[in-house]
Design a protein around this motif. Structure first.
Motif, PDB file in Angstrom:
ATOM      1  N   LEU A 209       0.827  -1.166   0.030  1.00 21.56           N
ATOM      2  CA  LEU A 209       0.031   0.026   0.090  1.00 21.56           C
ATOM      3  C   LEU A 209       0.735   1.351   0.025  1.00 21.56           C
ATOM      4  N   ILE A 210       1.812   1.283   0.533  1.00 21.39           N
ATOM      5  CA  ILE A 210       2.899   2.384   0.689  1.00 21.39           C
ATOM      6  C   ILE A 210       3.556   2.352  -0.783  1.00 21.39           C
ATOM      7  N   LEU A 238      -4.882   1.404  -4.990  1.00 24.09           N
ATOM      8  CA  LEU A 238      -5.900   1.837  -4.197  1.00 24.09           C
ATOM      9  C   LEU A 238      -5.967   3.565  -4.146  1.00 24.09           C
ATOM     10  N   PRO A 239      -4.843   4.126  -4.284  1.00 25.71           N
ATOM     11  CA  PRO A 239      -5.213   5.656  -4.587  1.00 25.71           C
ATOM     12  C   PRO A 239      -6.307   6.129  -5.690  1.00 25.71           C
ATOM     13  N   TYR A 282      -5.918   8.293   2.569  1.00 24.89           N
ATOM     14  CA  TYR A 282      -6.958   7.161   2.726  1.00 24.89           C
ATOM     15  C   TYR A 282      -5.814   5.959   2.697  1.00 24.89           C
ATOM     16  N   THR A 283      -5.089   5.852   1.770  1.00 29.83           N
ATOM     17  CA  THR A 283      -4.326   4.468   1.615  1.00 29.83           C
ATOM     18  C   THR A 283      -3.010   4.485   2.785  1.00 29.83           C
ATOM     19  N   ILE A 284      -2.627   5.737   3.067  1.00 34.91           N
ATOM     20  CA  ILE A 284      -1.676   5.551   4.386  1.00 34.91           C
ATOM     21  C   ILE A 284      -2.307   5.157   5.556  1.00 34.91           C
ATOM     22  N   LEU A 316       8.723   0.699   9.728  1.00 30.90           N
ATOM     23  CA  LEU A 316       9.625   0.818   8.780  1.00 30.90           C
ATOM     24  C   LEU A 316       8.795   0.725   7.222  1.00 30.90           C
ATOM     25  N   ALA A 317       7.827  -0.032   7.286  1.00 31.54           N
ATOM     26  CA  ALA A 317       7.034  -0.536   5.948  1.00 31.54           C
ATOM     27  C   ALA A 317       6.341   0.886   5.759  1.00 31.54           C
ATOM     28  N   VAL A 318       5.656   1.488   6.556  1.00 31.64           N
ATOM     29  CA  VAL A 318       4.796   2.651   6.404  1.00 31.64           C
ATOM     30  C   VAL A 318       5.428   3.959   6.363  1.00 31.64           C
TER      31      VAL A 318
END
Length: 322
Positions: A209-210, A238-239, A282-284, A316-318
């Motif tokens: 997602l990121i 998704l965006p 929203y995606t974040i 870290l992933a986000v």
């Protein structure tokens, strides 16, 4: 913890994985070794092998087979990258010309096939039927995810649920198999094994997602790939899916057309629309949800430096910019 500290928790293991990977690339066919070395040594962080190593150590595993399984995971992941770049006609991977750009499609596909077959030779040598089952199932589901993505490509009516299914298959599944395989080496209960699987499934989803966000907020220099690649290929991430419901009517029409046709003719307008309608936020938010679910999955696991590193990977992933 930053990435250096996270990987440092299994620093010796991590180096052994790298050494083992290049040892397993040995073949009497020079082109296979050349392409294999090129993509495996192209700057990836080895996140999936790292998850495997940390999962095994978090459960007290003290053997050496986790190094071999981590290398298997990297071989399988690398094979998917080679195949993906051919399917997507990508020209850039990790800041370098993609293998298909340098050597062409046929060698890239065939070396990907070699890496998959070599990976399963390595799994057989480990001699754990449960791990063989996990990795073979994962490989099959990843292939299904690739086909699902192909079906959704250039389809502006793709739903959020359909897209989440694609990323669970295509991206999260290899993270899941990595953690679950590492955990299995410690012979835990079924509940503990599945806790690690859930952790990595959510971690992988957060990571993807990121990636979707960075396609509209990052730079080619930071990401190592071209900005807007997904839009250029007509992929409804998704965006875009969110923007198709919340942007202005004119912006929605522009996004719909761009997905249907592919290309980057409207990239500036679409980027502005995605940002202004709240699609990035929203995606974040969805990525943060996945990271939180990942952490919660390990709630009952005994505390250790390895568990701390696994939890830090979620942050870290986000928080990353590439």
């Amino acid at each position: 913890m930053d990435f250096k500290a996270i990987s440092g928790a299994v620093g010796t293991d991590f180096q052994q994985v790298n050494d083992f990977i290049f040892k397993q690339l040995h073949t009497h066919v020079p082109l296979i070794k050349e392409i294999g070395n090129y993509i495996i040594d192209s700057g990836g962080k080895r996140l999936r092998p790292l998850v495997c190593l940390l999962s095994a150590r978090a459960l007290g595993y003290e053997g050496h087979k986790h190094v071999e399984i981590a290398a298997v995971v990297e071989f399988l992941h690398t094979a998917t990258l080679l195949h993906d770049d051919v399917v997507d006609e990508s020209s850039l991977r990790r800041g370098k010309p993609s293998a298909n750009e340098v050597w062409g499609n046929a060698p890239s596909v065939l070396v990907g096939d070699f890496l998959i077959s070599r990976a399963f030779q390595m799994v057989v040598n480990v001699g754990n039927m449960r791990i063989l089952q996990i990795l073979s199932n994962a490989t099959n589901l990843i292939a299904e995810g690739e086909v699902l993505q192909l079906i959704n490509c250039k389809n502006p009516d793709t739903t959020e649920a359909q897209y989440m299914e694609v990323i669970r298959y295509k991206t999260a599944k290899m993270f899941e198999a990595s953690a679950q395989s590492g955990a299995v080496l410690a012979a835990p209960s079924e509940a503990v094994e599945l806790a690690f699987a859930r952790y990595a499934d959510h971690l992988g989803s957060a990571f993807q997602l990121i990636d979707d966000v960075l396609d509209y907020t990052g730079s080619a220099e930071e990401m190592g790939k071209n900005v807007g690649d997904d839009l250029a290929e007509g992929k409804p991430t998704l965006p875009l899916i969110y923007a198709l419901q919340h942007a202005t009517e004119a912006e929605q029409a522009m996004i719909r057309t761009s997905i249907q046709t592919g290309g980057l003719d409207q990239i500036d307008g679409i980027t502005a629309a995605v940002r202004s309608c709240g699609a990035i936020d929203y995606t974040i938010e969805k990525a943060n949800d996945q990271a939180r679910f990942a952490k919660e999955a390990l709630g009952e696991i005994e505390n250790s430096v390895y568990k701390e590193a696994l939890l830090a990977l979620c942050d870290l992933a986000v928080a990353r910019n590439h």
